[in-house]
Write a protein that holds these residues in place. Structure first.
Motif, PDB file in Angstrom:
ATOM      1  N   ALA A  36      22.143 -29.238  -0.594  1.00  0.00           N
ATOM      2  CA  ALA A  36      21.965 -29.798  -1.934  1.00  0.00           C
ATOM      3  C   ALA A  36      21.690 -28.620  -2.855  1.00  0.00           C
ATOM      4  CB  ALA A  36      20.808 -30.781  -1.969  1.00  0.00           C
ATOM      5  N   ILE A  37      22.544 -28.432  -3.835  1.00  0.00           N
ATOM      6  CA  ILE A  37      22.376 -27.355  -4.805  1.00  0.00           C
ATOM      7  C   ILE A  37      22.377 -27.986  -6.188  1.00  0.00           C
ATOM      8  CG2 ILE A  37      23.337 -25.229  -5.747  1.00  0.00           C
ATOM      9  CD1 ILE A  37      24.540 -24.696  -2.964  1.00  0.00           C
ATOM     10  N   LEU A  38      21.197 -27.993  -6.813  1.00  0.00           N
ATOM     11  CA  LEU A  38      21.006 -28.619  -8.116  1.00  0.00           C
ATOM     12  C   LEU A  38      20.394 -27.603  -9.070  1.00  0.00           C
ATOM     13  CD1 LEU A  38      19.277 -31.776  -6.662  1.00  0.00           C
ATOM     14  CD2 LEU A  38      21.644 -31.655  -7.397  1.00  0.00           C
ATOM     15  N   ALA A  39      20.766 -27.693 -10.337  1.00  0.00           N
ATOM     16  CA  ALA A  39      20.244 -26.764 -11.334  1.00  0.00           C
ATOM     17  C   ALA A  39      20.035 -27.488 -12.656  1.00  0.00           C
ATOM     18  CB  ALA A  39      21.212 -25.595 -11.528  1.00  0.00           C
ATOM     19  N   GLY A  40      19.143 -26.958 -13.437  1.00  0.00           N
ATOM     20  CA  GLY A  40      18.936 -27.439 -14.794  1.00  0.00           C
ATOM     21  C   GLY A  40      19.129 -26.285 -15.743  1.00  0.00           C
ATOM     22  N   ASN A  41      20.016 -26.460 -16.688  1.00  0.00           N
ATOM     23  CA  ASN A  41      20.318 -25.423 -17.668  1.00  0.00           C
ATOM     24  C   ASN A  41      19.862 -25.863 -19.052  1.00  0.00           C
ATOM     25  OD1 ASN A  41      21.657 -23.909 -15.652  1.00  0.00           O
ATOM     26  ND2 ASN A  41      23.517 -25.071 -15.987  1.00  0.00           N
ATOM     27  N   ASP A  42      19.427 -24.890 -19.870  1.00  0.00           N
ATOM     28  CA  ASP A  42      19.024 -25.216 -21.232  1.00  0.00           C
ATOM     29  C   ASP A  42      20.256 -25.342 -22.134  1.00  0.00           C
ATOM     30  OD1 ASP A  42      19.833 -22.610 -21.891  1.00  0.00           O
ATOM     31  OD2 ASP A  42      17.787 -21.868 -22.150  1.00  0.00           O
ATOM     32  N   ARG A  43      20.015 -25.516 -23.433  1.00  0.00           N
ATOM     33  CA  ARG A  43      21.132 -25.699 -24.392  1.00  0.00           C
ATOM     34  C   ARG A  43      22.075 -24.511 -24.430  1.00  0.00           C
ATOM     35  NH1 ARG A  43      17.047 -26.566 -28.457  1.00  0.00           N
ATOM     36  NH2 ARG A  43      15.884 -28.230 -27.481  1.00  0.00           N
ATOM     37  N   ASP A  44      21.552 -23.335 -24.079  1.00  0.00           N
ATOM     38  CA  ASP A  44      22.376 -22.130 -24.082  1.00  0.00           C
ATOM     39  C   ASP A  44      23.042 -21.871 -22.739  1.00  0.00           C
ATOM     40  OD1 ASP A  44      21.612 -21.589 -26.745  1.00  0.00           O
ATOM     41  OD2 ASP A  44      19.793 -20.570 -26.055  1.00  0.00           O
ATOM     42  N   GLY A  45      22.860 -22.782 -21.792  1.00  0.00           N
ATOM     43  CA  GLY A  45      23.462 -22.634 -20.478  1.00  0.00           C
ATOM     44  C   GLY A  45      22.685 -21.747 -19.527  1.00  0.00           C
ATOM     45  N   LYS A  46      21.450 -21.382 -19.913  1.00  0.00           N
ATOM     46  CA  LYS A  46      20.638 -20.527 -19.053  1.00  0.00           C
ATOM     47  C   LYS A  46      19.851 -21.364 -18.059  1.00  0.00           C
ATOM     48  CE  LYS A  46      20.237 -17.002 -22.548  1.00  0.00           C
ATOM     49  NZ  LYS A  46      19.369 -16.427 -23.565  1.00  0.00           N
ATOM     50  N   LEU A  47      19.726 -20.842 -16.847  1.00  0.00           N
ATOM     51  CA  LEU A  47      19.018 -21.541 -15.783  1.00  0.00           C
ATOM     52  C   LEU A  47      17.546 -21.702 -16.134  1.00  0.00           C
ATOM     53  CD1 LEU A  47      19.146 -22.678 -12.867  1.00  0.00           C
ATOM     54  CD2 LEU A  47      18.440 -20.398 -12.106  1.00  0.00           C
ATOM     55  N   VAL A  48      17.034 -22.928 -15.972  1.00  0.00           N
ATOM     56  CA  VAL A  48      15.627 -23.228 -16.194  1.00  0.00           C
ATOM     57  C   VAL A  48      14.972 -23.683 -14.896  1.00  0.00           C
ATOM     58  CG1 VAL A  48      14.015 -24.702 -17.479  1.00  0.00           C
ATOM     59  CG2 VAL A  48      16.070 -23.837 -18.602  1.00  0.00           C
ATOM     60  N   VAL A  49      15.696 -24.466 -14.095  1.00  0.00           N
ATOM     61  CA  VAL A  49      15.134 -24.981 -12.848  1.00  0.00           C
ATOM     62  C   VAL A  49      16.246 -25.068 -11.807  1.00  0.00           C
ATOM     63  CG1 VAL A  49      15.441 -27.394 -13.562  1.00  0.00           C
ATOM     64  CG2 VAL A  49      13.754 -26.846 -11.805  1.00  0.00           C
ATOM     65  N   SER A  50      15.891 -24.825 -10.555  1.00  0.00           N
ATOM     66  CA  SER A  50      16.862 -25.018  -9.466  1.00  0.00           C
ATOM     67  C   SER A  50      16.142 -25.621  -8.275  1.00  0.00           C
ATOM     68  CB  SER A  50      17.546 -23.713  -9.072  1.00  0.00           C
ATOM     69  OG  SER A  50      16.628 -22.823  -8.490  1.00  0.00           O
ATOM     70  N   LEU A  51      16.868 -26.467  -7.570  1.00  0.00           N
ATOM     71  CA  LEU A  51      16.393 -27.088  -6.333  1.00  0.00           C
ATOM     72  C   LEU A  51      17.536 -27.002  -5.341  1.00  0.00           C
ATOM     73  CD1 LEU A  51      14.418 -28.860  -4.652  1.00  0.00           C
ATOM     74  CD2 LEU A  51      15.560 -30.828  -5.646  1.00  0.00           C
ATOM     75  N   MET A  52      17.269 -26.348  -4.216  1.00  0.00           N
ATOM     76  CA  MET A  52      18.304 -26.216  -3.207  1.00  0.00           C
ATOM     77  C   MET A  52      17.704 -26.551  -1.839  1.00  0.00           C
ATOM     78  SD  MET A  52      20.406 -22.865  -4.527  1.00  0.00           S
ATOM     79  CE  MET A  52      19.042 -21.724  -4.581  1.00  0.00           C
ATOM     80  N   LEU A  53      18.466 -27.250  -1.036  1.00  0.00           N
ATOM     81  CA  LEU A  53      18.084 -27.600   0.333  1.00  0.00           C
ATOM     82  C   LEU A  53      19.219 -27.204   1.256  1.00  0.00           C
ATOM     83  CD1 LEU A  53      16.806 -31.161  -0.533  1.00  0.00           C
ATOM     84  CD2 LEU A  53      15.355 -29.277   0.239  1.00  0.00           C
ATOM     85  N   SER A  54      18.873 -26.616   2.391  1.00  0.00           N
ATOM     86  CA  SER A  54      19.896 -26.135   3.308  1.00  0.00           C
ATOM     87  C   SER A  54      19.358 -26.111   4.736  1.00  0.00           C
ATOM     88  CB  SER A  54      20.309 -24.719   2.911  1.00  0.00           C
ATOM     89  OG  SER A  54      21.120 -24.127   3.896  1.00  0.00           O
ATOM     90  N   PRO A  55      20.212 -26.368   5.722  1.00  0.00           N
ATOM     91  CA  PRO A  55      19.778 -26.241   7.110  1.00  0.00           C
ATOM     92  C   PRO A  55      19.589 -24.765   7.529  1.00  0.00           C
ATOM     93  CG  PRO A  55      22.051 -26.996   7.032  1.00  0.00           C
ATOM     94  CD  PRO A  55      21.565 -26.935   5.636  1.00  0.00           C
ATOM     95  N   GLU A  56      20.137 -23.831   6.750  1.00  0.00           N
ATOM     96  CA  GLU A  56      19.970 -22.393   7.011  1.00  0.00           C
ATOM     97  C   GLU A  56      19.178 -21.771   5.868  1.00  0.00           C
ATOM     98  OE1 GLU A  56      23.474 -23.284   6.415  1.00  0.00           O
ATOM     99  OE2 GLU A  56      23.558 -24.137   8.408  1.00  0.00           O
ATOM    100  N   PRO A  57      18.458 -20.664   6.145  1.00  0.00           N
ATOM    101  CA  PRO A  57      17.728 -19.974   5.073  1.00  0.00           C
ATOM    102  C   PRO A  57      18.673 -19.482   3.979  1.00  0.00           C
ATOM    103  CG  PRO A  57      17.088 -19.130   7.236  1.00  0.00           C
ATOM    104  CD  PRO A  57      18.260 -20.026   7.445  1.00  0.00           C
ATOM    105  N   PHE A  58      18.142 -19.352   2.799  1.00  0.00           N
ATOM    106  CA  PHE A  58      18.924 -18.831   1.662  1.00  0.00           C
ATOM    107  C   PHE A  58      18.892 -17.329   1.628  1.00  0.00           C
ATOM    108  CE2 PHE A  58      17.759 -23.111   0.388  1.00  0.00           C
ATOM    109  CZ  PHE A  58      18.969 -23.584  -0.028  1.00  0.00           C
TER     110      PHE A  58
END
Length: 114
Positions: free
Chosen positions: A92-114
């Motif tokens: 699961a790879i999810l992100a939240g971007n602001d009005r300018d498209g810059k990353l503000v929040v991310s949530l990632m889940l994976s069976p392997e380490p990142f």
């Protein structure tokens, strides 16, 4: 990444529940650009490669969205999510971007380490 489709994200959360996964959770309001404007309060957090297993995952809101993961001893939440990686089926790879498209929040889940 594509704008979040709540039903698709919910299906992915349901598929990944009750598994041992690695969590990446990040929040920043500009910590990466602090040197440009030191007058603003900068806050951030980073949790990376922490093993989790959740019994229930849900997405809520009308956009930006919130995802909650029910853990044995409490909850993990990420709010402000706007985009997801559609092609992922094992992660699961999810992100939240602001009005300018810059990353503000991310949530990632994976069976392997990142």
């Amino acid at each position: 990444m594509l704008p979040i489709q709540p039903q698709a994200v919910q299906e992915l959360l349901d598929k990944l529940k009750d598994q041992e996964l690695y969590l990446h959770l990040e929040l920043t309001n500009g910590a990466y650009t602090f040197d440009r404007d030191r007058s603003k309060l900068v806050a951030s957090n980073l949790i990376r490669n922490v093993k989790v297993s959740y019994s229930h995952g849900s997405i809520s809101g009308n956009g930006p969205y919130r995802v909650g993961l029910k853990m044995p001893e409490g909850w993990i939440y990420a709010e402000g999510l706007t985009h997801y990686e559609e092609s992922e089926t094992e992660h699961a790879i999810l992100a939240g971007n602001d009005r300018d498209g810059k990353l503000v929040v991310s949530l990632m889940l994976s069976p392997e380490p990142f």
